[in-house]
Design a protein around this motif. Structure first.
Motif, PDB file in Angstrom:
ATOM      1  N   SER A  76      38.093  63.017  25.549  1.00 44.29           N
ATOM      2  CA  SER A  76      38.784  63.194  23.452  1.00 44.29           C
ATOM      3  C   SER A  76      38.861  62.256  22.649  1.00 44.29           C
ATOM      4  N   ASP A  77      38.432  62.058  21.271  1.00 43.03           N
ATOM      5  CA  ASP A  77      38.737  60.939  20.291  1.00 43.03           C
ATOM      6  C   ASP A  77      39.602  60.289  20.689  1.00 43.03           C
ATOM      7  N   LYS A  78      40.797  60.546  21.055  1.00 42.44           N
ATOM      8  CA  LYS A  78      42.292  60.467  21.487  1.00 42.44           C
ATOM      9  C   LYS A  78      42.390  59.273  23.009  1.00 42.44           C
ATOM     10  N   PHE A  79      41.176  59.541  23.746  1.00 38.04           N
ATOM     11  CA  PHE A  79      41.548  58.295  25.077  1.00 38.04           C
ATOM     12  C   PHE A  79      40.326  58.052  24.925  1.00 38.04           C
ATOM     13  N   SER A  80      40.868  56.506  25.496  1.00 35.01           N
ATOM     14  CA  SER A  80      39.889  55.279  25.623  1.00 35.01           C
ATOM     15  C   SER A  80      39.282  55.297  26.733  1.00 35.01           C
ATOM     16  N   GLY A  81      40.390  55.164  27.951  1.00 34.94           N
ATOM     17  CA  GLY A  81      40.098  55.411  29.060  1.00 34.94           C
ATOM     18  C   GLY A  81      41.769  55.201  30.236  1.00 34.94           C
ATOM     19  N   MET A  82      40.685  55.612  31.289  1.00 36.67           N
ATOM     20  CA  MET A  82      42.206  55.201  32.982  1.00 36.67           C
ATOM     21  C   MET A  82      41.864  54.167  33.620  1.00 36.67           C
ATOM     22  N   SER A  83      42.845  53.882  34.270  1.00 34.86           N
ATOM     23  CA  SER A  83      42.580  53.277  36.058  1.00 34.86           C
ATOM     24  C   SER A  83      43.399  53.622  36.803  1.00 34.86           C
ATOM     25  N   LEU A  84      42.608  53.214  38.219  1.00 34.50           N
ATOM     26  CA  LEU A  84      43.771  54.093  39.283  1.00 34.50           C
ATOM     27  C   LEU A  84      43.330  52.504  40.416  1.00 34.50           C
ATOM     28  N   LYS A  85      44.736  52.520  40.821  1.00 35.35           N
ATOM     29  CA  LYS A  85      43.802  51.570  42.350  1.00 35.35           C
ATOM     30  C   LYS A  85      45.224  51.774  43.565  1.00 35.35           C
ATOM     31  N   SER A  86      44.288  52.467  44.109  1.00 39.06           N
ATOM     32  CA  SER A  86      44.426  52.541  45.773  1.00 39.06           C
ATOM     33  C   SER A  86      45.216  52.343  46.149  1.00 39.06           C
ATOM     34  N   PRO A  87      46.117  52.986  47.275  1.00 34.06           N
ATOM     35  CA  PRO A  87      47.057  51.950  48.433  1.00 34.06           C
ATOM     36  C   PRO A  87      46.056  50.618  49.310  1.00 34.06           C
ATOM     37  N   HIS A  88      45.002  51.672  49.006  1.00 33.18           N
ATOM     38  CA  HIS A  88      43.842  50.319  50.311  1.00 33.18           C
ATOM     39  C   HIS A  88      42.969  49.820  49.202  1.00 33.18           C
ATOM     40  N   GLY A  89      43.610  49.837  48.175  1.00 31.04           N
ATOM     41  CA  GLY A  89      42.556  48.889  47.162  1.00 31.04           C
ATOM     42  C   GLY A  89      41.589  48.964  46.545  1.00 31.04           C
ATOM     43  N   GLU A  90      41.173  50.500  46.314  1.00 31.00           N
ATOM     44  CA  GLU A  90      39.774  50.788  46.253  1.00 31.00           C
ATOM     45  C   GLU A  90      40.194  51.030  44.601  1.00 31.00           C
ATOM     46  N   ARG A  91      39.806  50.478  43.786  1.00 31.61           N
ATOM     47  CA  ARG A  91      39.759  50.530  42.014  1.00 31.61           C
ATOM     48  C   ARG A  91      38.665  51.746  41.382  1.00 31.61           C
ATOM     49  N   PHE A  92      39.214  52.361  40.122  1.00 30.86           N
ATOM     50  CA  PHE A  92      38.637  52.951  39.537  1.00 30.86           C
ATOM     51  C   PHE A  92      39.090  53.770  38.136  1.00 30.86           C
ATOM     52  N   MET A  93      37.850  53.218  38.102  1.00 28.00           N
ATOM     53  CA  MET A  93      38.041  53.056  36.340  1.00 28.00           C
ATOM     54  C   MET A  93      37.087  54.498  34.999  1.00 28.00           C
ATOM     55  N   LEU A  94      37.678  54.907  34.711  1.00 23.22           N
ATOM     56  CA  LEU A  94      36.739  56.268  33.389  1.00 23.22           C
ATOM     57  C   LEU A  94      36.822  55.204  32.002  1.00 23.22           C
ATOM     58  N   ILE A  95      35.612  55.758  31.902  1.00 27.09           N
ATOM     59  CA  ILE A  95      36.004  55.434  30.139  1.00 27.09           C
ATOM     60  C   ILE A  95      35.025  56.883  29.101  1.00 27.09           C
ATOM     61  N   ASN A  96      35.773  56.086  28.161  1.00 24.49           N
ATOM     62  CA  ASN A  96      35.280  57.553  26.862  1.00 24.49           C
ATOM     63  C   ASN A  96      33.701  56.840  26.777  1.00 24.49           C
ATOM     64  N   SER A  97      32.921  57.327  27.201  1.00 27.05           N
ATOM     65  CA  SER A  97      31.252  57.426  26.443  1.00 27.05           C
ATOM     66  C   SER A  97      31.395  58.206  24.571  1.00 27.05           C
ATOM     67  N   ASN A  98      31.926  58.977  24.551  1.00 30.13           N
ATOM     68  CA  ASN A  98      32.122  59.004  23.100  1.00 30.13           C
ATOM     69  C   ASN A  98      32.403  58.075  22.183  1.00 30.13           C
ATOM     70  N   GLN A  99      33.042  56.573  22.887  1.00 35.56           N
ATOM     71  CA  GLN A  99      33.484  55.739  21.753  1.00 35.56           C
ATOM     72  C   GLN A  99      33.047  54.771  21.431  1.00 35.56           C
ATOM     73  N   PRO A 100      32.495  53.895  20.472  1.00 33.71           N
ATOM     74  CA  PRO A 100      31.620  52.908  20.519  1.00 33.71           C
ATOM     75  C   PRO A 100      31.416  52.139  21.503  1.00 33.71           C
ATOM     76  N   ARG A 101      30.546  51.808  21.807  1.00 30.88           N
ATOM     77  CA  ARG A 101      29.771  50.792  23.284  1.00 30.88           C
ATOM     78  C   ARG A 101      30.962  49.384  23.288  1.00 30.88           C
ATOM     79  N   CYS A 102      30.784  49.224  21.453  1.00 33.41           N
ATOM     80  CA  CYS A 102      32.370  47.700  21.565  1.00 33.41           C
ATOM     81  C   CYS A 102      33.831  48.108  21.701  1.00 33.41           C
ATOM     82  N   ARG A 103      33.529  49.367  21.346  1.00 34.37           N
ATOM     83  CA  ARG A 103      35.172  49.936  21.708  1.00 34.37           C
ATOM     84  C   ARG A 103      35.221  49.923  23.149  1.00 34.37           C
ATOM     85  N   GLN A 104      33.976  50.544  23.956  1.00 35.29           N
ATOM     86  CA  GLN A 104      33.825  50.897  25.963  1.00 35.29           C
ATOM     87  C   GLN A 104      34.626  48.991  25.821  1.00 35.29           C
ATOM     88  N   HIS A 105      33.465  48.506  25.691  1.00 35.02           N
ATOM     89  CA  HIS A 105      33.817  46.732  26.029  1.00 35.02           C
ATOM     90  C   HIS A 105      35.431  46.312  25.766  1.00 35.02           C
TER      91      HIS A 105
END
Length: 238
Positions: free
Chosen positions: A47-76
């Motif tokens: 969605s245009d209103k959503f830029s991204g999100m991140s999660l960190k598990s109790p074991h230290g694994e890290r995850f990120m979700l990024i909106n590819s519809n937004q300009p690359r500069c915004r993604q950065h």
């Protein structure tokens, strides 16, 4: 935001740069950094209103979700914002990074950190001609060069230049009125920075782990292909 908090965030950005082997002036290659930090990152059209999100598990694994519809500069910028939550914030809470709406202090800190991390003060000093620094009259040509060197939006560059007092707020407003894509093209720059991209890109070792499970005969071939299919990769492709 209080100047004391901004100073703390700038210190944190500098310390983070040092911890990942970056100088206090160079630009960040975010895709390489995500691999280095082992952050599983998925780019999906959202969605245009959503830029991204991140999660960190109790074991230290890290995850990120990024909106590819937004300009690359915004993604950065969003990636740098989420790095704050994953590596700097003491007690990160799962959240969605929204484009609009009032922001909590945590979100404001993440935005400020992203700007400081991506556009370091010494980097600006190195990239801006001395005559323009002395006169505080930063040219459009220099602004566009900074955008591409740091891989960020024009608004991000202009906000950072105001914060460092290299330009006035009035000058920022006049520069913001200039069309971004057409002006970059007129100065001979590739305009992909200002456009969407990276759709369905996966950064991380998810596929590598799935392959190891299959090679170690811990999962079946069908399960292996199912896992790859979940991230848009299919093992039977040539």
């Amino acid at each position: 935001m209080k100047s004391s908090l901004l100073a703390l965030l700038e210190s944190k950005a500098g310390e983070f740069r040092q911890s990942i082997g970056l100088s206090d002036a160079e630009a960040v290659n975010l895709k390489s950094l995500l691999l280095k930090l082992n952050v599983l990152t998925v780019f999906r059209p959202l969605s245009d209103k959503f830029s991204g999100m991140s999660l960190k598990s109790p074991h230290g694994e890290r995850f990120m979700l990024i909106n590819s519809n937004q300009p690359r500069c915004r993604q950065h910028f969003t990636i740098a914002h989420e790095l704050y939550h994953l590596f700097i914030e003491s007690n990160p809470i799962p959240h969605n990074c929204e484009v609009e709406g009032a922001k909590s202090e945590s979100e404001q800190c993440a935005d400020a950190f992203a700007l400081l991390f991506l556009i370091p003060y010494k980097g600006l000093l190195q990239m801006i001609p001395s005559k323009e620094l002395e006169s505080r009259a930063i040219s459009l040509a220099t602004i566009i060069r900074l955008e591409h060197y740091f891989s960020v939006s024009r608004q991000a560059i202009l906000n950072r230049l105001v914060d460092t007092k290299f330009i006035s707020r009035a000058h920022r407003e006049s520069l913001l009125s200039i069309p971004v894509v057409s002006s970059a093209r007129e100065y001979g720059y590739d305009t992909s920075l200002y456009k969407s991209g990276n759709q369905n890109l996966i950064i991380g070792d998810f596929g590598e782990k799935a392959r190891k499970l299959y090679d170690d005969e811990k999962i079946s071939e069908g399960h292996y292909h199912e896992l790859l299919g979940k991230i848009g990769i299919y093992g039977d492709e040539n």
